[in-house]
Scaffold this active site. Structure first.
Site, PDB file in Angstrom:
ATOM      1  N   LYS A 127      -8.988  -7.351  -1.333  1.00 42.04           N
ATOM      2  CA  LYS A 127      -8.347  -8.143  -2.389  1.00 42.04           C
ATOM      3  C   LYS A 127      -7.607  -9.335  -1.784  1.00 42.04           C
ATOM      4  O   LYS A 127      -7.634 -10.442  -2.331  1.00 42.04           O
ATOM      5  CB  LYS A 127      -7.385  -7.263  -3.203  1.00 42.04           C
TER       6      LYS A 127
ATOM      7  N   LYS B  78       0.875  -1.174   0.000  1.00 41.06           N
ATOM      8  CA  LYS B  78       0.000   0.000   0.000  1.00 41.06           C
ATOM      9  C   LYS B  78       0.904   1.214   0.000  1.00 41.06           C
ATOM     10  O   LYS B  78       2.119   1.081   0.183  1.00 41.06           O
ATOM     11  CB  LYS B  78      -0.916   0.014   1.219  1.00 41.06           C
TER      12      LYS B  78
END
Ligand code: C3B
Length: 838
Positions: free
Chosen positions: A676, A564
């Site tokens: 996800k 991220k």
């Protein structure tokens, strides 16, 4: 968009060998595109030429559907969703389109039978990195779902020449390289030069009385820029709908150059051209940090003005009057980046189309919806009055007018409440004066939403608390979702096949169907296959890491992944504290039994965010020590994979055992990576933050590793006076870890390198790593225990995937359609001679 009202000059039936789907036809098309479009023959063709020929071959097979879709949307009575976003982080198109068209295996075969390497061609595609992270990727998932659900939609944004920078790691530090995604051409876009739009900037305004003696204002700009639309088809899965993503590129208008040439100002003319075209040069690489740069406001206004003018043109083409504009378009503001649209639509309606203010305001409010994506104060957009006035003098007047009327209402409802008035005002007057874009978006929209249940509650309580008191009915929650097409079918074909073998294929567009997998949980053979699938995928990732980064990782070890954007609130450094804790345990007792782990990191830091870049350096420095210490005996490995992007996400989510979602409670609006991972069978270690809360509710608390303070506890501790120093002194393990970093152990004896990071933790710790440290370590110890029981772990993994139905972007988009946009599906029918072909 092209109008279909005119009678075509000639009708042409597209012959089979142009867009047909027989192997021979596809083979011919490939050769034709290589020759006629790329202008190459096999003797001179590069792999990129073949990729381009392949991409055109696929695009050709979308065109009929695309035209049909566009044609239907120009019909009266069809409501179109218009998604306004400064970012669309699409990722590679090729595989996604092949999957959505249902021709992946077929085309792969043809390519291979033609003697080409399909995987090599697929990997050549440059991904359009037109976004920073979550917000941009969400927009891309939503475009996929809109098409799949057959909702008429257009995405509007900016065609940045340079998208998010490429990241290299040199000596452990991030280095930014410009992203040249367009350098070899982009086969997926079609410029529509004839639909160019003009946008004004700067100058001044002038009041006048029109022929009916009405007071009016005209804007005399000092610069005009052309917006050229570039259209990309967005296919839906297993449907005929192909929506449009329309991205605007800035160009200088020729007329201005002529004037300058005539007075001999050659340099001035060229310079103005360069300056105009700068508007869409580069994506600002900050996520969640507002910098008051003029060019950024220019970008925002530029794409919003182009888009609204485009919508008005389409609406008028239908033969409708502007009074019904909001029935033709539902415009969603993806965060405040496009919120200048509220003032721009007012300007267009009032100044250019001479609609009365009150009616224009009704149309505007009925048109817009506003999605907020963050609570971080540093991300809230505001522009100084002087900047605003220079660039958009007319809009500033309009904002004043909106504000005056709005504050009049507030005063009527809450007399003598000047504090409330000051907080609600569109203008911040507490110091230097600013225009507050979140307030503009809130006042100008009929619907306001947050992106996860907790986030919406906090919005209602804090950031937009006064607006919520005023208009509670405007607020709702729309928990984010992600598309299972890209995030399971494209990225994890092995798992997708296993699931389809068990429950059929419907889950791909009805993700709740994954629930049916629970019926197989007692089936030992199914569990074995599930485990083996994960193992195979981990093997591929291990090979990739070895080949590309030279690091040997053990595919049997637990793959612990945090990918991220780098941000202190996301706490990648808390993860590092855990790694050092384990390392310390090994050093203290080299024979200790520990669960082997591979720690995988990826993510970009904003180029100006010093602390985030220092965290990258820390991860790499700890990796250097841990990976090369013989005592560790390869039981721990730390890899920072450079240049995390959509393509790499597709590789890493399927291979993860453990998903790190460890932000300080109350800071991560939703998160979408968390979804996800879980969809691909990873277990989550996470805080009660953003959508983690809802994920845990769905998968069951026994299948989720929870740790850390709650949002309430964070507030409480902060208000009591949080002192990280106490935690440091009272927790010997934590103290040892911090002292090891301070001692220069990971920095070749340099005690200064990580001092800013350590000092920030010891003396401020704004994201409360120390408060959550022990709870995190304990949860990680539970993970280690759990991973040793592979049968049990597999059950948890299956249950995680099986219970992720809620987090499909299809669910999210349906909620937006029903509760905000009032949009319904429109089936796209193809003529028979096209049906079954392209
Ligand atoms: C992000 C938030 O940080 C995430 O929690 C959220 O899941 C996504 O948006 C999508 O809603 N975000 C971002 O990427 N950029 C911003 N400027 C603000 C929020």
């Amino acid at each position: 968009m092209t109008t279909f009202e005119q009678v075509p000059v000639f009708q042409c039936e597209f012959e089979d060998d142009r867009t047909g789907l027989s192997k021979e036809t596809i083979k011919r098309a490939l050769a034709d595109n290589l020759f006629y479009i790329q202008g190459k023959v096999p003797a001179t063709a590069t792999p990129n030429d073949y990729y381009m020929a392949l991409a055109y071959t696929v695009r050709d097979r979308m065109l009929q559907r695309w035209f049909k879709t566009t044609e239907v949307y120009t019909k009266k009575g069809v409501k179109v969703v218009s998604y306004l976003s400064a970012e669309f982080l699409l990722g590679p198109h090729l595989s996604n389109n092949l999957i959505n068209l249902g021709i992946y295996d077929l085309v792969r075969q043809v390519v291979e039978e033609s003697g080409l390497d399909f995987v090599q061609l697929r990997e050549i595609e440059e991904e359009p990195g037109l976004g920073n992270g979550g917000l941009g990727r969400l927009a891309a998932c939503y475009m996929d779902s809109l098409s799949t659900l057959e909702i008429p939609a257009i995405g509007y944004g900016i065609r940045y020449e340079f998208g998010i920078f490429d990241q290299e790691i040199r000596d452990g530090w991030q280095v930014e390289i410009t992203d040249k995604w367009l350098h070899l051409g982009n086969p997926w876009e079609i410029p529509r030069l004839e639909e160019t739009i003009e946008v004004k900037f700067g100058g001044r305004t002038e009041a006048y009385y029109d022929e009916k003696c009405r007071y009016r204002v005209r804007w005399i700009p000092d610069k005009v820029v052309k917006g050229v639309p570039y259209d990309t088809p967005i296919s839906g899965y297993n449907v005929n709908t192909v929506n449009t993503l329309r991205l605007w590129k800035a160009e200088a208008p020729e007329s201005f150059e002529f004037q300058a040439f005539n007075v001999g100002d050659y340099y001035g003319a060229v310079n103005r051209k360069v300056v105009s075209e700068n508007i869409t040069k580069v994506l600002y690489p900050n996520d969640e940090l507002m910098k008051g740069k003029e060019l950024r406001l220019e970008q925002q206004y530029f794409f919003v003005s182009c888009s609204l003018q485009d919508m008005i043109r389409l609406h008028l083409q239908k033969g409708e009057s502007l009074e019904t504009f909001h029935q033709s378009f539902a415009v969603q503001l993806n965060d405040t980046h496009p919120s200048i649209g509220v003032a721009e639509l007012m300007r267009l309606l009032v100044d250019e189309y001479e609609i009365e203010w009150d009616q224009a305001w009704q149309i505007t409010q009925n048109t817009f919806g506003y999605t907020n994506h963050t609570l971080l104060p540093e991300a809230l957009e505001k522009w100084t009055l002087s900047l605003f006035k220079n660039l958009l003098p007319r809009h500033l007047q309009i904002i004043y007018e909106i504000n005056q009327r709005f504050l009049g209402q507030v005063r009527a409802k809450y007399p003598n409440d000047s504090d409330r008035l000051a907080r609600l005002s569109l203008i911040d007057e507490s110091g230097e004066k600013y225009v507050r874009m979140a307030n503009l978006a809130s006042v100008g929209s009929h619907a306001i939403n947050g992106v996860a249940a907790l986030h919406t509650e906090l919005l209602k309580r804090d950031v937009l608390g006064d607006f919520h008191e005023l208009w509670p009915e405007k607020f709702s929650n729309k928990t984010n979702g992600v598309t299972p097409r890209r995030w399971i079918v494209v990225s994890n074909p092995l798992l997708a096949n296993l699931i389809t073998r068990k429950i059929g294929v419907d889950w791909i567009s009805h993700l709740e169907d994954l629930k049916q997998l629970e019926a197989f949980i007692e089936d030992a053979e199914f569990r074995r296959e599930w485990r083996q699938t994960k193992q195979d995928i981990k093997g591929y990732l291990a090979t990739y890491i070895k080949e590309n980064h030279g690091i040997e990782v053990n595919p049997e070890s637990l793959f612990d992944v945090q990918v991220k954007r780098l941000h202190e609130y996301k706490r990648q450094h808390l993860n590092v504290l855990h790694i050092i804790t384990l390392y310390k345990r090994i050093k203290d007792n080299p024979n200790i039994e520990i669960t082997p782990r591979t720690f995988i990191f990826g993510g970009k830091a904003a180029p100006g965010y010093f602390m985030a870049k220092l965290i990258i350096k820390l991860i790499n420095s700890v990796g250097d020590v841990v990976n090369n210490d013989p005592d560790v005996r390869d039981r721990l490995k730390v890899v920072f994979l450079p240049d995390y992007n959509v393509r790499f996400g597709q590789r890493v989510y399927p291979a993860a055992d453990l998903s790190e979602q460890i932000s300080t409670a109350g800071k991560e609006a939703s998160g979408t990576g968390n979804m996800k991972f879980a969809m691909n069978g990873a277990l989550t270690i996470g805080t009660l933050d953003g959508a983690n809360i809802e994920i845990r509710e769905e998968v069951g608390e026994e299948n989720f590793f929870l740790f850390g303070l709650t949002t309430e506890q964070v507030y409480e501790l902060k208000s009591k006076g949080y002192n990280p120093w106490d935690y440091y002194h009272n927790n010997p393990q934590l103290k040892q870890v911090i002292d090891l970093i301070s001692s220069g152990f990971f920095s070749h004896g340099d005690t200064n390198l990580f001092r800013p990071l350590v000092d920030s933790l010891l003396y401020h710790d704004p994201y409360m790593l120390f408060a959550d440290y022990q709870s995190y370590i304990d949860a990680q110890d539970q993970v280690n225990q759990a991973y040793r029981d592979q049968e049990h772990w597999t059950r948890m993994s299956i249950l995680n995937a099986a219970r992720m139905g809620k987090f499909s972007s299809d669910r999210a988009i349906l909620e937006y359609c029903q509760e905000i946009w009032n949009a319904v599906p429109v089936k796209i029918e193809l003529e028979e001679y096209i049906q079954g072909r392209a």
